[in-house]
Write a protein that holds these residues in place. Structure first.
Motif, PDB file in Angstrom:
ATOM      1  N   LEU A  73      -1.240 -11.909  -9.971  1.00 25.46           N
ATOM      2  CA  LEU A  73      -1.969 -10.796  -9.655  1.00 25.46           C
ATOM      3  C   LEU A  73      -3.367 -11.376  -9.119  1.00 25.46           C
ATOM      4  N   SER A  74      -4.047 -12.216  -9.671  1.00 23.54           N
ATOM      5  CA  SER A  74      -5.377 -12.879  -9.212  1.00 23.54           C
ATOM      6  C   SER A  74      -5.124 -13.204  -7.769  1.00 23.54           C
ATOM      7  N   ASN A  75      -4.075 -14.101  -7.624  1.00 24.36           N
ATOM      8  CA  ASN A  75      -4.064 -14.551  -6.311  1.00 24.36           C
ATOM      9  C   ASN A  75      -3.444 -13.491  -5.192  1.00 24.36           C
ATOM     10  N   TYR A  76      -2.890 -12.380  -5.528  1.00 20.37           N
ATOM     11  CA  TYR A  76      -2.570 -11.471  -4.601  1.00 20.37           C
ATOM     12  C   TYR A  76      -3.843 -10.643  -4.318  1.00 20.37           C
ATOM     13  N   ARG A  77      -4.597 -10.568  -5.367  1.00 16.61           N
ATOM     14  CA  ARG A  77      -5.922  -9.623  -5.227  1.00 16.61           C
ATOM     15  C   ARG A  77      -7.034 -10.485  -4.291  1.00 16.61           C
ATOM     16  N   GLU A  78      -7.010 -11.734  -4.481  1.00 16.70           N
ATOM     17  CA  GLU A  78      -7.807 -12.615  -3.733  1.00 16.70           C
ATOM     18  C   GLU A  78      -7.372 -12.527  -2.049  1.00 16.70           C
ATOM     19  N   ALA A  79      -6.053 -12.648  -2.034  1.00 12.02           N
ATOM     20  CA  ALA A  79      -5.367 -12.861  -0.896  1.00 12.02           C
ATOM     21  C   ALA A  79      -5.679 -11.501   0.096  1.00 12.02           C
ATOM     22  N   TRP A  80      -5.643 -10.189  -0.642  1.00 15.15           N
ATOM     23  CA  TRP A  80      -5.807  -9.025  -0.286  1.00 15.15           C
ATOM     24  C   TRP A  80      -6.928  -8.833   0.203  1.00 15.15           C
ATOM     25  N   GLN A  81      -8.219  -9.213  -0.614  1.00 16.69           N
ATOM     26  CA  GLN A  81      -9.478  -8.828  -0.269  1.00 16.69           C
ATOM     27  C   GLN A  81      -9.844  -9.622   0.961  1.00 16.69           C
ATOM     28  N   HIS A  94      -3.167 -11.534  12.875  1.00 17.03           N
ATOM     29  CA  HIS A  94      -3.124 -12.620  11.727  1.00 17.03           C
ATOM     30  C   HIS A  94      -3.023 -12.313  10.397  1.00 17.03           C
ATOM     31  N   PRO A  95      -4.000 -11.239  10.009  1.00 17.57           N
ATOM     32  CA  PRO A  95      -3.895 -10.684   8.591  1.00 17.57           C
ATOM     33  C   PRO A  95      -2.498  -9.954   8.153  1.00 17.57           C
ATOM     34  N   TYR A  96      -2.012  -9.307   9.198  1.00 18.25           N
ATOM     35  CA  TYR A  96      -0.646  -8.530   9.299  1.00 18.25           C
ATOM     36  C   TYR A  96       0.616  -9.783   8.766  1.00 18.25           C
ATOM     37  N   ARG A  97       0.372 -10.935   9.450  1.00 17.63           N
ATOM     38  CA  ARG A  97       1.301 -11.555   9.080  1.00 17.63           C
ATOM     39  C   ARG A  97       1.216 -12.117   7.699  1.00 17.63           C
ATOM     40  N   VAL A  98       0.016 -12.474   7.167  1.00 18.59           N
ATOM     41  CA  VAL A  98       0.009 -12.717   5.802  1.00 18.59           C
ATOM     42  C   VAL A  98       0.921 -11.659   4.859  1.00 18.59           C
ATOM     43  N   ALA A  99       0.325 -10.396   5.249  1.00 22.43           N
ATOM     44  CA  ALA A  99       0.658  -9.130   4.310  1.00 22.43           C
ATOM     45  C   ALA A  99       2.226  -9.273   4.327  1.00 22.43           C
ATOM     46  N   ILE A 100       2.898  -9.469   5.077  1.00 18.24           N
ATOM     47  CA  ILE A 100       4.352  -9.566   5.270  1.00 18.24           C
ATOM     48  C   ILE A 100       4.877  -9.954   4.024  1.00 18.24           C
ATOM     49  N   ASP A 101       4.362 -11.296   3.482  1.00 19.51           N
ATOM     50  CA  ASP A 101       4.853 -11.887   2.314  1.00 19.51           C
ATOM     51  C   ASP A 101       4.502 -11.189   1.084  1.00 19.51           C
ATOM     52  N   PHE A 102       3.648  -9.972   1.281  1.00 18.87           N
ATOM     53  CA  PHE A 102       3.574  -9.292  -0.207  1.00 18.87           C
ATOM     54  C   PHE A 102       4.665  -8.809  -0.629  1.00 18.87           C
ATOM     55  N   THR A 124      -2.229  -0.533  -1.603  1.00 18.79           N
ATOM     56  CA  THR A 124      -2.430  -1.390  -0.531  1.00 18.79           C
ATOM     57  C   THR A 124      -1.373  -1.368   0.687  1.00 18.79           C
ATOM     58  N   ALA A 125      -0.181  -1.152   0.258  1.00 21.98           N
ATOM     59  CA  ALA A 125       0.878  -0.917   1.310  1.00 21.98           C
ATOM     60  C   ALA A 125       0.571   0.291   2.383  1.00 21.98           C
ATOM     61  N   SER A 126       0.097   1.384   1.587  1.00 24.72           N
ATOM     62  CA  SER A 126      -0.268   2.471   2.153  1.00 24.72           C
ATOM     63  C   SER A 126      -1.497   2.677   3.013  1.00 24.72           C
ATOM     64  N   ARG A 127      -2.545   1.521   2.625  1.00 28.88           N
ATOM     65  CA  ARG A 127      -3.744   1.144   3.444  1.00 28.88           C
ATOM     66  C   ARG A 127      -3.224   0.461   4.694  1.00 28.88           C
ATOM     67  N   ILE A 128      -2.458  -0.525   4.601  1.00 28.73           N
ATOM     68  CA  ILE A 128      -2.140  -1.382   5.662  1.00 28.73           C
ATOM     69  C   ILE A 128      -1.301  -0.506   6.546  1.00 28.73           C
ATOM     70  N   LEU A 129      -0.437   0.312   6.076  1.00 29.68           N
ATOM     71  CA  LEU A 129       0.344   1.046   7.144  1.00 29.68           C
ATOM     72  C   LEU A 129      -0.519   1.969   8.111  1.00 29.68           C
ATOM     73  N   LYS A 130      -1.624   2.693   7.137  1.00 29.16           N
ATOM     74  CA  LYS A 130      -2.515   3.642   7.916  1.00 29.16           C
ATOM     75  C   LYS A 130      -3.229   2.829   8.976  1.00 29.16           C
ATOM     76  N   MET A 151       5.837  -3.068   4.508  1.00 26.66           N
ATOM     77  CA  MET A 151       5.167  -2.183   4.007  1.00 26.66           C
ATOM     78  C   MET A 151       5.779  -0.837   3.223  1.00 26.66           C
ATOM     79  N   LYS A 152       6.497  -0.295   4.613  1.00 27.74           N
ATOM     80  CA  LYS A 152       7.438   0.712   4.011  1.00 27.74           C
ATOM     81  C   LYS A 152       8.492   0.596   2.919  1.00 27.74           C
ATOM     82  N   SER A 153       8.957  -0.719   2.975  1.00 29.92           N
ATOM     83  CA  SER A 153       9.891  -1.316   1.902  1.00 29.92           C
ATOM     84  C   SER A 153       9.170  -1.525   0.731  1.00 29.92           C
ATOM     85  N   ILE A 154       7.919  -2.022   0.557  1.00 33.77           N
ATOM     86  CA  ILE A 154       7.181  -2.092  -0.669  1.00 33.77           C
ATOM     87  C   ILE A 154       6.958  -0.778  -1.182  1.00 33.77           C
TER      88      ILE A 154
END
Length: 166
Positions: A73-81, A94-102, A124-130, A151-154
């Protein structure tokens, strides 16, 4: 042997990316550190590219290595930040390409997450969708489309996980 290349941040970034692709993660981490170091020494260097690939490294490391949930979760939060800042400030895919792997992250660690962790992931997924909905059409290519699906799947998976925990 090329002095100019050996101290160039993007030279080391390319090594980091190559190491990431072949899953040589300790080597990739060292090359990211080197790339950041040379960028910092320049003083004026925009680390957008390094940051983006480093976020991808963090998510990949979490998926590939056997981490406890706290470290994952620490890695996820740093990546999300990192990618959240890029989504707010840049008009690139580019950031959306990274988020796919969430999605892979959730598949691997979802069963170990608390209700609060799952709600955070859902948020997070909802914010990305917005954010995707607000993007200009010129940005909505292959990676943004894949990200939207992920993100919809998440969000669907988070709802299911929350049902099992209640």
């Amino acid at each position: 042997n090329l002095k100019r290349c050996s101290t160039h941040p993007l030279f080391w970034l390319q090594y980091a990316i190559a190491s990431l692709v072949i899953k040589e993660l300790p080597r990739a981490k060292k090359y990211f550190e080197t790339s950041y170091s040379f960028a910092e020494k320049k003083g004026w260097w925009d680390t957008f590219q390094i940051d983006n690939h480093f976020a991808r490294f963090l998510v990949t490391q979490t998926i590939e290595e056997d981490m406890d949930i706290k470290d994952a979760l620490s890695n996820y939060r740093e990546a999300w930040q990192i990618i959240s800042r890029q989504m707010e400030n840049a008009r690139r895919h580019h950031p959306y390409r990274v988020a796919i792997d969430f999605q892979k992250f959730l598949n691997r660690y979802g069963a170990k997450m608390t209700v609060a962790d799952i709600n955070e992931f859902y948020s997070t997924a909802s914010r990305i969708l917005k954010r995707i909905e607000e993007l200009p059409e010129t940005i909505k290519g292959k990676y943004v489309t894949k990200c939207k699906i992920a993100m919809k799947s998440i969000n669907d998976q988070c709802k299911e996980l929350l049902k099992t925990l209640s």
